[in-house]
Design an enzyme around this catalytic site. Structure first.
Site, PDB file in Angstrom:
ATOM      1  N   SER A   1       1.003  -1.147  -0.055  1.00 22.98           N
ATOM      2  CA  SER A   1      -0.040  -0.045   0.029  1.00 22.98           C
ATOM      3  C   SER A   1       0.804   1.311  -0.031  1.00 22.98           C
ATOM      4  O   SER A   1       1.979   1.303   0.604  1.00 22.98           O
ATOM      5  CB  SER A   1      -0.933  -0.125   1.276  1.00 22.98           C
ATOM      6  OG  SER A   1      -0.247  -0.050   2.359  1.00 22.98           O
TER       7      SER A   1
ATOM      8  N   HIS B   1       7.862  55.813 -22.305  1.00 23.02           N
ATOM      9  CA  HIS B   1       8.092  54.735 -23.094  1.00 23.02           C
ATOM     10  C   HIS B   1       6.672  54.162 -23.358  1.00 23.02           C
ATOM     11  O   HIS B   1       6.179  53.082 -22.808  1.00 23.02           O
ATOM     12  CB  HIS B   1       8.799  53.560 -22.684  1.00 23.02           C
ATOM     13  CG  HIS B   1      10.215  53.894 -22.674  1.00 23.02           C
ATOM     14  ND1 HIS B   1      10.881  54.451 -21.808  1.00 23.02           N
ATOM     15  CD2 HIS B   1      11.259  53.503 -23.924  1.00 23.02           C
ATOM     16  CE1 HIS B   1      12.297  54.479 -22.085  1.00 23.02           C
ATOM     17  NE2 HIS B   1      12.522  54.262 -23.345  1.00 23.02           N
TER      18      HIS B   1
ATOM     19  N   HIS C   1       5.296  57.629 -27.745  1.00 18.29           N
ATOM     20  CA  HIS C   1       6.784  57.417 -28.410  1.00 18.29           C
ATOM     21  C   HIS C   1       6.855  56.142 -29.575  1.00 18.29           C
ATOM     22  O   HIS C   1       7.690  56.536 -30.473  1.00 18.29           O
ATOM     23  CB  HIS C   1       7.514  56.584 -26.980  1.00 18.29           C
ATOM     24  CG  HIS C   1       8.831  56.132 -27.394  1.00 18.29           C
ATOM     25  ND1 HIS C   1      10.075  56.958 -28.035  1.00 18.29           N
ATOM     26  CD2 HIS C   1       9.390  54.968 -27.492  1.00 18.29           C
ATOM     27  CE1 HIS C   1      11.014  56.191 -28.291  1.00 18.29           C
ATOM     28  NE2 HIS C   1      10.738  55.000 -28.012  1.00 18.29           N
TER      29      HIS C   1
ATOM     30  N   ASP D   1       8.569  48.633 -28.280  1.00 19.64           N
ATOM     31  CA  ASP D   1       8.424  49.045 -26.624  1.00 19.64           C
ATOM     32  C   ASP D   1       7.246  48.599 -25.933  1.00 19.64           C
ATOM     33  O   ASP D   1       6.812  49.074 -25.057  1.00 19.64           O
ATOM     34  CB  ASP D   1       8.619  50.602 -26.314  1.00 19.64           C
ATOM     35  CG  ASP D   1      10.014  50.921 -26.238  1.00 19.64           C
ATOM     36  OD1 ASP D   1      10.757  49.954 -26.124  1.00 19.64           O
ATOM     37  OD2 ASP D   1      10.528  51.873 -26.555  1.00 19.64           O
TER      38      ASP D   1
ATOM     39  N   ASP E   1      14.684  55.435 -32.868  1.00 16.00           N
ATOM     40  CA  ASP E   1      14.217  55.217 -31.569  1.00 16.00           C
ATOM     41  C   ASP E   1      14.866  56.449 -31.121  1.00 16.00           C
ATOM     42  O   ASP E   1      14.265  56.991 -29.813  1.00 16.00           O
ATOM     43  CB  ASP E   1      14.846  53.948 -31.135  1.00 16.00           C
ATOM     44  CG  ASP E   1      14.262  53.555 -29.695  1.00 16.00           C
ATOM     45  OD1 ASP E   1      13.469  54.245 -29.337  1.00 16.00           O
ATOM     46  OD2 ASP E   1      15.260  52.781 -28.998  1.00 16.00           O
TER      47      ASP E   1
END
Length: 903
Positions: free
Chosen positions: A378, A618, A622, A659, A770
């Site tokens: 068992s 960000h 942007h 981003d 960027d």
């Protein structure tokens, strides 16, 4: 009437002349024991073709001739019986004298095809392959023993040869069962005893007992007794056998019933009357008693065992001790091999199944029963491994097939009862083991106070012995217990069983723990799937918004002014930026060339906007401004004429998505805090990889795939270019590639037809867009710089409060007056060299360089004013711009002063 005197040779000659009379007599008077004896003598006779000694040649020839005669008269039925018997004997043999001869026989084409069909009918499983690899290659040679009658002949004619024959027979046998039988038969022959018994010592310390697997063997017996006949056990020190084993003395009794040490229990058990008795210990090479040989009743009526009998046994039994020790060592090594093999098979089972708890527990219990040969096994698992209260949440049980007609149903029945906490018999011991972490080994359950005898009495299954051990996970936490009950041979579980079971359970614990972890991971995955589904619903735009922009009139490029390199980044509101982005796709011909569904394009742009966070810089504005800068470079500066349509689409989409889900902190901050993003993507371009994966997630959302009508080749190329475009915004990659790019352009060796040159140019274009705010008019450029600085200050505040670090100058709110000097470093170190090189490649970008120079003059004036107000020059903090970049590790500029700004 006087019977004429006859000799054996006359009888044999008569039978040879009248074989039908012999067959008739055999059919009427023959017994199964005679047939078995004939079979054994026949096999022995075949192996003795040539005698080794001249003195025994006559007798051996007579036995061989008799066997040959019987062989010639053997019927087909007898041959079939011989084959069946030899097959039964060889099932578990490690050596077969006919194997080599069969291996050398050439295979016929028919047999080869049969073997091929057998080999290719079913593919081998890993378990079968492992079993074949682990199969022992050690072949133990077995030599047939000479006939008993021949040994009697040697005893009468050549005692030296007789003794050597007996020693040789036992020296070649490493099977303890057949060796014990041989010793009994040979002892009977040596001392002319009617019956013999051999008792071997089992156990250690105060648990020693004497066990006889073969009891009351006759000297003329040629077939091993059945192993199912049971064994006789004698307690240590009880009776004459126990006395001899305990004291190591020889006992020669003329009348056993007159000796107080004699116990008549065995006589009562067997119904045999013991008269004279000779009992002698068997020792190993270390002088330790390992067995007792007992000879009962001289075959000659009324005679007793003599001193000569004692001397003969004293000479022979030391050889028996050596043979028994060797056989026991071989049996022990074989047992260890089998156990090691079983543990390896357990590991294979655990690696094969790590997803279904019921299946793996079932395999574990089957293996446990095979290893320990128990009636019941068992496994119980704890509900909470951290809780001090022991409570089992799942219990599994398996009965041995020898105790249950249907082991499958017994397992399933126990599964149905697993919801009950008290279904398992003797659950108190399992709870004790789970709470203490110590194994429990009970040899006699009813004599142990920890055992619940009342529960056992009401059960159909009665427990004799219990072995229960804890199951540990890799963190050395108890996750359950494993329990085995009642060895099949009726003996208690010994120390070797316990050690084996504990080693076995170590592997089982790992397997069960892995399965539980898999189940948890599966549930976590399901939760994550639901969470992503919910987030996806809330992260996507509404149908109302899509319908609104789908029906809206899109202003022209000239009305929006998006083709200008001096575009005002703050001139459009959030909705106007969507319409302007739609105009860019239309103006570049992307909608027509790639068959982009207009509604899908609207939905995609709105969802992208929604997935930009509300951070200071960000954000969606942007992303749009970077996209507008790229659009102006493509149209106004004329890069559209040089790049392919797929490259243009990748650049535009890359700018919009570069981003996505930005958190307002850079890569260095992710690494310092050990965020989930850094754990997921590593410390190299952490955010950029996240931006790309987020873009892919949106594209894969239903109704958002603007690339769905592309061919497979175009789609594959586009996704590679998109990833390259987004990762290019990591300034680390910019610094890695810019020297090569600058040199190629400077010396005039840049070639648009070279793939690596095109890749570098696209990456430089992404960086230029960027950082494009530095090329805008002064009011716009300064406002962007202030937004970037404000976002950096918020990160610096978190570094100071959460990480207890002093931020660098660009992140330090207390040093915000140093911004002009840092901007000068940023322009001189990063921006100006990039745009000046691009102008050499495309003179139409000259307005961007002119605006940079104009902005530099403004920053220089502010820096001089700051220095004048402070009365001295205050240098910027070293490497501040490096930390300002998202990479957190960009190299310093040529003047050893790091740049300061970041897009």
């Amino acid at each position: 009437m006087a019977v004429p005197k006859m000799v054996f040779s006359d009888v044999e000659s008569f039978l040879d002349s009248h074989p039908e009379l012999f067959e008739d007599y055999l059919n009427r008077k023959g017994s199964s024991s005679m047939v078995e004896k004939w079979l054994k003598n026949h096999q022995a006779g075949k192996s003795e073709a040539e005698p080794k000694e001249e003195k025994s040649s006559v007798c051996k020839d007579s036995w061989a001739s008799k066997c040959d005669g019987l062989q010639r008269r053997a019927s087909q039925k007898e041959l079939r019986k011989t084959f069946a018997r030899s097959k039964a004997i060889n099932v578990n043999r490690t050596y077969d004298e006919h194997v080599n001869s069969r291996a050398q026989e050439p295979l016929t084409s028919m047999r080869r095809r049969a073997l091929l069909r057998k080999a290719s009918s079913l593919p081998p499983t890993t378990a079968h392959i492992l079993s074949a690899l682990l199969e022992s290659r050690v072949n133990i040679p077995q030599y047939p023993s000479t006939a008993v009658d021949f040994k009697y002949y040697l005893k009468e004619h050549n005692e030296r040869e007789f003794f050597l024959e007996l020693v040789k027979d036992i020296s070649n046998d490493l099977d303890l069962t057949s060796l014990s039988y041989k010793i009994l038969v040979f002892v009977c022959i040596m001392v002319d005893a009617d019956r013999c018994s051999l008792f071997l010592v089992e156990g250690t310390g105060n648990k020693k007992t004497l066990v006889s697997k073969f009891f009351d063997v006759h000297a003329g017996t040629t077939v091993l007794p059945s192993m199912n006949s049971g064994e006789v056990q004698v307690p240590w020190g009880k009776g004459i056998i126990g006395y001899v084993a305990e004291h190591g003395e020889t006992v020669n009794i003329p009348d056993a019933y007159q000796d107080r040490r004699f116990s008549d229990e065995i006589d009562k058990l067997t119904g045999y009357k013991t008269k004279s008795l000779l009992c002698m210990p068997i020792q190993n090479s270390d002088g330790e008693i390992i067995g007792v040989a007992q000879a009962i009743n001289k075959s000659s009526s009324g005679e007793l065992f003599t001193e000569d009998d004692e001397k003969v046994l004293q000479m022979y039994l030391p050889f028996c001790g050596i043979a028994i020790s060797n056989a026991q060592l071989f049996a022990a090594s074989r047992k260890e091999y089998d156990r090691s093999r079983a543990l390896l098979e357990v590991v294979n089972d655990l690696f094969e199944e790590q997803t279904d708890l019921e299946k793996i527990v079932r395999k574990i219990m089957h293996r446990a029963q095979t290893l320990l040969k128990c009636e019941r096994c068992s496994v119980q698992l704890l509900e909470d491994i951290e809780s001090p209260v022991v409570k089992f949440t799942k219990s599994f049980e398996l009965l041995s097939p020898k105790c249950s007609a249907d082991a499958e149903s017994s397992f399933k029945d126990s599964m149905e009862k697993s919801s009950y906490s008290d279904w398992l018999i003797n659950n108190s011991i399992a709870e004790l083991v789970a709470s203490t972490g110590l194994p429990v080994n009970i040899s006699d359950a009813y004599q142990d106070p920890r055992f619940d005898a009342e529960a056992d009495q009401f059960s159909d299954f009665h427990i004799r012995s219990v072995l229960c051990v804890p199951i540990w996970n890799s963190n050395h936490q108890i996750i359950g217990v494993a329990q085995v009950l009642n060895r099949l041979d009726g003996k208690p579980f010994d120390d070797a069983d316990q050690r084996l079971f504990e080693a076995f359970v170590i592997f089982c614990g790992l397997g069960i723990n892995n399965t539980i972890m898999y189940d948890q991971v599966k549930k976590s995955w399901a939760k994550q799937s639901v969470a992503l589904d919910v987030l996806s619903y809330h992260a996507t735009c509404s149908k109302t918004e899509v319908d609104k922009f789908k029906a809206a009139n899109i202003p022209l490029v000239c009305e929006l002014g998006i083709d200008k390199l001096s575009f005002d980044d703050f001139s459009l509101d959030v909705d106007a930026m969507i319409t302007a982005a739609l105009r860019m796709f239309i103006e570049l011909g992307m909608v027509q060339k790639f068959k982009i569904d207009y509604e899908t394009l609207c939905r995609w742009l709105l969802t992208v906007r929604k997935n930009y966070r509300m951070v200071l810089y960000h954000n969606w504005r942007h992303a749009f401004n970077v996209c507008q800068c790229m659009f102006a470079m493509l149209t106004t500066a004329g890069f559209q004429e040089t790049l392919t349509d797929v490259e243009i689409l990748a650049l535009i989409v890359g700018c919009v998505c570069h981003d996505l889900d930005h958190r307002g902190t850079n890569n260095a901050f992710q690494a310092k805090t050990g965020s989930a993003l850094s754990l997921l993507y590593g410390t190299s371009a952490t955010l950029e990889h996240h931006h790309f994966n987020h873009a892919v997630m949106i594209l894969q959302s239903e109704g958002h795939n603007i690339f769905c009508n592309l061919s497979s080749t175009e789609y594959s190329d586009l996704m590679q270019l998109l990833k390259q475009s987004i990762l290019a915004t990591d300034l680390t990659l910019y610094f890695e590639n810019r020297n090569s790019f600058f040199e190629l352009v400077s010396i005039g060796e840049y070639n648009w037809n070279v793939k690596t040159h095109r890749d570098m140019c696209r990456s430089m274009m992404m960086t230029a867009c960027d950082l494009g705010a530095v090329t805008k008019p002064w009011d716009i450029s300064r406002k962007v710089a202030e937004l970037v600085t404000s976002e950096f200050f918020e990160q610096g505040d978190r570094e100071r409060s959460e990480l207890k670090l002093t931020p660098s100058a660009i992140f330090d709110r207390n040093r915000k007056d140093e911004l002009p000097g840092l901007q000068l470093e940023w322009i001189d170190g990063i921006c100006a060299p990039l745009y000046e090189t691009l102008v050499k490649l495309n003179p139409k970008l000259q307005p961007m360089v002119d605006m940079i120079n104009a902005n530099r003059v403004k920053w220089e004036e502010l820096d001089k004013k700051r220095q004048h107000d402070h009365g001295a020059s205050v240098p910027a903090s070293p490497c501040s711009a490096a930390e300002g970049s998202e990479t957190g590790g960009v190299p310093c500029c040529s003047n050893n002063t790091p740049p300061t700004h970041v897009s």
